[in-house]
Design a protein around this motif. Structure first.
Motif, PDB file in Angstrom:
ATOM      1  N   ILE A   1      48.511  58.478   1.962  1.00 34.15           N
ATOM      2  CA  ILE A   1      46.512  58.407   1.246  1.00 34.15           C
ATOM      3  C   ILE A   1      45.793  58.405   2.176  1.00 34.15           C
ATOM      4  N   ASN A   2      44.637  59.051   1.727  1.00 34.79           N
ATOM      5  CA  ASN A   2      43.798  58.670   2.813  1.00 34.79           C
ATOM      6  C   ASN A   2      42.494  58.725   2.253  1.00 34.79           C
ATOM      7  N   VAL A   3      41.572  57.648   3.351  1.00 33.68           N
ATOM      8  CA  VAL A   3      40.316  57.420   2.342  1.00 33.68           C
ATOM      9  C   VAL A   3      39.026  58.082   3.128  1.00 33.68           C
ATOM     10  N   ALA A   4      38.361  58.385   2.702  1.00 31.43           N
ATOM     11  CA  ALA A   4      36.773  58.479   3.209  1.00 31.43           C
ATOM     12  C   ALA A   4      36.819  57.187   4.146  1.00 31.43           C
ATOM     13  N   PRO A   5      35.787  57.676   5.695  1.00 30.45           N
ATOM     14  CA  PRO A   5      35.709  56.622   6.407  1.00 30.45           C
ATOM     15  C   PRO A   5      34.917  55.997   6.327  1.00 30.45           C
ATOM     16  N   ASP A   6      34.126  56.146   5.499  1.00 26.70           N
ATOM     17  CA  ASP A   6      32.738  54.673   4.980  1.00 26.70           C
ATOM     18  C   ASP A   6      32.811  54.295   3.204  1.00 26.70           C
TER      19      ASP A   6
ATOM     20  N   ALA B   1      35.896  52.805   0.109  1.00 23.22           N
ATOM     21  CA  ALA B   1      37.206  53.472  -0.471  1.00 23.22           C
ATOM     22  C   ALA B   1      37.044  54.503  -1.255  1.00 23.22           C
ATOM     23  N   ALA B   2      37.240  55.843  -0.668  1.00 25.69           N
ATOM     24  CA  ALA B   2      37.310  56.834  -2.275  1.00 25.69           C
ATOM     25  C   ALA B   2      38.336  57.568  -1.669  1.00 25.69           C
ATOM     26  N   VAL B   3      39.473  57.473  -2.158  1.00 28.80           N
ATOM     27  CA  VAL B   3      40.929  58.288  -2.719  1.00 28.80           C
ATOM     28  C   VAL B   3      40.167  59.671  -1.845  1.00 28.80           C
ATOM     29  N   THR B   4      39.969  60.337  -0.451  1.00 31.89           N
ATOM     30  CA  THR B   4      40.089  62.307  -0.449  1.00 31.89           C
ATOM     31  C   THR B   4      41.992  62.812  -0.261  1.00 31.89           C
ATOM     32  N   HIS B   5      42.980  61.948   0.066  1.00 29.55           N
ATOM     33  CA  HIS B   5      44.198  62.878  -0.161  1.00 29.55           C
ATOM     34  C   HIS B   5      45.436  61.910  -0.787  1.00 29.55           C
ATOM     35  N   ALA B   6      45.900  62.362  -1.521  1.00 33.77           N
ATOM     36  CA  ALA B   6      47.149  61.539  -2.094  1.00 33.77           C
ATOM     37  C   ALA B   6      48.474  62.123  -2.318  1.00 33.77           C
ATOM     38  N   ASP B   7      49.098  62.236  -0.953  1.00 32.60           N
ATOM     39  CA  ASP B   7      50.306  63.041  -1.127  1.00 32.60           C
ATOM     40  C   ASP B   7      51.456  62.406  -1.267  1.00 32.60           C
ATOM     41  N   ALA B   8      52.691  62.477  -1.872  1.00 40.46           N
ATOM     42  CA  ALA B   8      53.669  62.385  -2.296  1.00 40.46           C
ATOM     43  C   ALA B   8      54.767  62.943  -2.108  1.00 40.46           C
ATOM     44  N   ARG B   9      55.824  62.825  -1.102  1.00 38.82           N
ATOM     45  CA  ARG B   9      57.096  63.287  -0.671  1.00 38.82           C
ATOM     46  C   ARG B   9      58.211  63.350  -0.674  1.00 38.82           C
ATOM     47  N   VAL B  10      59.039  64.283  -0.767  1.00 35.25           N
ATOM     48  CA  VAL B  10      60.040  63.717  -1.354  1.00 35.25           C
ATOM     49  C   VAL B  10      61.339  65.189  -0.470  1.00 35.25           C
ATOM     50  N   THR B  11      62.177  64.740   0.389  1.00 39.99           N
ATOM     51  CA  THR B  11      62.549  65.684   0.905  1.00 39.99           C
ATOM     52  C   THR B  11      64.344  65.108   1.213  1.00 39.99           C
ATOM     53  N   VAL B  12      65.039  66.058   0.822  1.00 39.76           N
ATOM     54  CA  VAL B  12      66.794  65.764   1.434  1.00 39.76           C
ATOM     55  C   VAL B  12      67.075  66.775   1.828  1.00 39.76           C
ATOM     56  N   LEU B  13      68.178  65.468   2.692  1.00 37.92           N
ATOM     57  CA  LEU B  13      68.251  65.769   4.381  1.00 37.92           C
ATOM     58  C   LEU B  13      70.088  65.920   3.475  1.00 37.92           C
TER      59      LEU B  13
ATOM     60  N   PRO C   1      46.304  47.848   7.827  1.00 44.75           N
ATOM     61  CA  PRO C   1      46.837  47.835   7.218  1.00 44.75           C
ATOM     62  C   PRO C   1      46.539  49.272   6.309  1.00 44.75           C
ATOM     63  N   ASN C   2      47.720  50.359   5.694  1.00 45.62           N
ATOM     64  CA  ASN C   2      47.592  51.179   4.868  1.00 45.62           C
ATOM     65  C   ASN C   2      47.139  50.570   3.297  1.00 45.62           C
TER      66      ASN C   2
ATOM     67  N   ASP D   1      64.137  71.702  -1.653  1.00 44.65           N
ATOM     68  CA  ASP D   1      64.416  70.503  -0.642  1.00 44.65           C
ATOM     69  C   ASP D   1      63.983  70.119  -0.007  1.00 44.65           C
ATOM     70  N   HIS D   2      61.920  70.087  -0.640  1.00 43.66           N
ATOM     71  CA  HIS D   2      60.602  69.033   0.342  1.00 43.66           C
ATOM     72  C   HIS D   2      60.190  69.859  -0.690  1.00 43.66           C
ATOM     73  N   ARG D   3      59.386  68.707  -0.897  1.00 45.08           N
ATOM     74  CA  ARG D   3      58.172  69.029  -2.519  1.00 45.08           C
ATOM     75  C   ARG D   3      56.856  67.575  -2.002  1.00 45.08           C
ATOM     76  N   VAL D   4      55.605  68.186  -1.821  1.00 39.05           N
ATOM     77  CA  VAL D   4      55.257  67.059  -1.694  1.00 39.05           C
ATOM     78  C   VAL D   4      53.628  67.252  -2.872  1.00 39.05           C
ATOM     79  N   SER D   5      53.866  65.998  -3.995  1.00 41.92           N
ATOM     80  CA  SER D   5      52.964  65.921  -5.050  1.00 41.92           C
ATOM     81  C   SER D   5      51.602  65.410  -4.495  1.00 41.92           C
ATOM     82  N   LYS D   6      50.845  66.534  -4.568  1.00 40.82           N
ATOM     83  CA  LYS D   6      49.230  66.389  -3.963  1.00 40.82           C
ATOM     84  C   LYS D   6      48.418  65.352  -5.363  1.00 40.82           C
ATOM     85  N   TYR D   7      48.399  64.052  -5.391  1.00 41.87           N
ATOM     86  CA  TYR D   7      47.917  63.779  -6.746  1.00 41.87           C
ATOM     87  C   TYR D   7      46.585  63.795  -7.150  1.00 41.87           C
ATOM     88  N   HIS D   8      45.781  63.981  -5.859  1.00 40.61           N
ATOM     89  CA  HIS D   8      44.152  64.157  -5.734  1.00 40.61           C
ATOM     90  C   HIS D   8      44.155  65.362  -6.325  1.00 40.61           C
TER      91      HIS D   8
END
Ligand SMILES: [Zn+2]
Ligand SMILES: [Zn+2]
Length: 465
Positions: A322-327, A329-341, A389-390, A422-429
């Protein structure tokens, strides 16, 4: 008592099925080289031997002396060459044949033939050499046994094929399936039985880990191993599904175990409080058929990244960013990733998920916290993170656990029309999903098959430093 299992890469299983069940309808045969891994089973506390497929060795044109729908006879020369290679590569020889009639047991002729092959193997390669024998009798996982002397053999407790699909042939424990009736309306009873036989490890019992454990237990997994070193903090309570306020200060593994026990679904939970890379937890990892990677620790991820390829244990690794704006508390990116090894899929290094610099930092922090603090205070460029903390939100952490466990269900049932991912990224934002490609450069872990199924090595996982 001891346990004995075989794991075949599904590419090897497909190749073998073609070789031993040829189109002409007579029995075929092939050889396999297996690495032998020894461990103590995490659940039964008995010795476990697992054979990992390294290489399929087809017979040459003179290799089959005669065959019919009910028998196949092979020549000695090809087998002797196999034994030479087995000795050179520290592998166990494997003999595989087909039963095109569908006959689902070993015949008396098989018994006599394999006893002779075992005798020859032990004469040439030593009495410690065991012969793995597998039979394909149709479109299912093969059945098989291991010969420890020319006079004695043991039926495998479990035979699995892993890769794009995960299939398991094992004696199913006697279980009540009543709780899984609604799920069986979707997938039938086979899924319940497979889940009841699988050994599943969850590395990390934070927000994604406890959500994963909750889903696995509700699905019907009966053997769970939990690995984590942390205790519950008040700031975890927004997302740690297993925890209540009174659990603050308790180890996360204990709180997660208590959550599973409250379900009363007959799940045997083993726990390890420590780091996934501790030598003390290796045997427990080696007992697992499947692992879920729910850790934020780059060094732990780097270890699991190798473990999957060395031991042919599929790892479902997940993460949230989760990335937030520097100034504000606003979400700029929210990525959820699953990778199968697993061999055949690209690894976390190639997907840029594991940061080797961060992995070294994690390693230093764990081994020498004072040195880590000193370097950090001196502003050494090498020490970048730590302390801050993240952001963490329960909908994202639970959502990624659902993605990972759903991928696991797909690989067991093949239910999804679009196939495995095998590799999947869900972009919640963005309410969007991406499947980014991997780095195109060479990779010793996931592109070169040298490590696949290699099993035990010194140093462990060929990790240096
Ligand atoms: Zn046979
Ligand atoms: Zn790679």
């Amino acid at each position: 008592m001891s346990l004995c299992a075989v794991t075949l890469l599904d590419d090897h299983a497909a190749q073998l099925r073609q070789l031993v069940l040829p189109k002409h309808g007579r029995e075929g045969a092939a050889y396999v080289l297996f690495r032998r891994v020894r461990a103590t089973d995490a659940w039964e506390s008995v010795p476990l031997i697992r054979y990992l497929s390294r290489e399929v060795v087809p017979l040459d044109s003179q290799g089959i002396l005669s065959s019919s729908r009910n028998h196949v006879t092979t020549d000695n020369d090809g087998y002797v060459r196999l034994l030479q290679r087995a000795a050179q590569t520290d592998c166990a020889p494997g003999f595989v044949h087909g039963h095109p009639s569908g006959f689902d047991r070993f015949s008396q002729r098989d018994d006599a033939n394999e006893a002779a092959l075992t005798q020859l193997a032990q004469n040439r390669n030593g009495e410690d050499v065991h012969l793995v024998s597998l039979v394909f009798a149709g479109d299912t996982v093969p059945f098989g046994r291991v010969w420890t002397t020319p006079d004695s053999n043991t039926t495998f407790d479990a035979i699995s094929t892993v890769g794009q699909q995960i299939r398991l042939h094992a004696r199913c424990p006697d279980i009540s399936r009543a709780a899984f009736h609604r799920q069986e309306l979707a997938f039938g009873p086979a899924l319940t039985r497979t889940l009841a036989s699988l050994r599943v490890g969850v590395v990390g019992c934070g927000a994604t880990g406890t959500a994963t454990v909750m889903l696995l237990a509700r699905l019907g997994v009966r053997r769970l191993l939990l690995i984590d070193n942390d205790t519950v903090e008040t700031t975890n309570l927004n997302r740690l599904l297993a925890a209540s306020a009174s659990d603050v200060g308790e180890p996360k593994i204990d709180v997660t175990r208590a959550m599973v026990e409250r379900m009363d679904l007959g799940v045997a939970v083993q726990t390890y409080k420590g780091w996934v890379g501790d030598a003390a937890v290796r045997d427990r990892l080696k007992s697992c058929d499947v692992l879920f990677g729910c850790t934020d620790d780059h060094d732990g991820r780097a270890l699991l990244n190798r473990f999957a390829y060395f031991y042919l244990v599929p790892v479902f690794d997940m993460g949230i960013r989760i990335n937030v704006a520097p100034d504000r508390a606003a979400v700029t990116h929210a990525d959820a990733r699953v990778t199968v090894l697993i061999p055949g899929a690209r690894c976390l290094l190639c997907h840029g998920v594991v940061n080797p610099v961060q992995a070294r930092e994690d390693d230093l922090l764990r081994r020498d916290p004072e040195e880590y603090a000193r370097r950090r205070a001196e502003g050494e460029a090498y020490i970048r993170g730590g302390g801050v903390p993240n952001p963490a939100v329960v909908t994202f952490t639970t959502g990624v656990a659902c993605m990972a466990v759903d991928e696991f269900v797909h690989r067991l049932t093949n239910y999804r029309h679009s196939g495995p991912i095998d590799h999947r990224v869900s972009k919640y934002h963005l309410s969007d999903e991406r499947r980014p490609g991997a780095d195109s450069g060479p990779c010793p872990i996931c592109l070169d098959s040298e490590y696949w199924g290699l099993g035990d090595t010194e140093p462990f996982l060929d990790r240096v430093g």
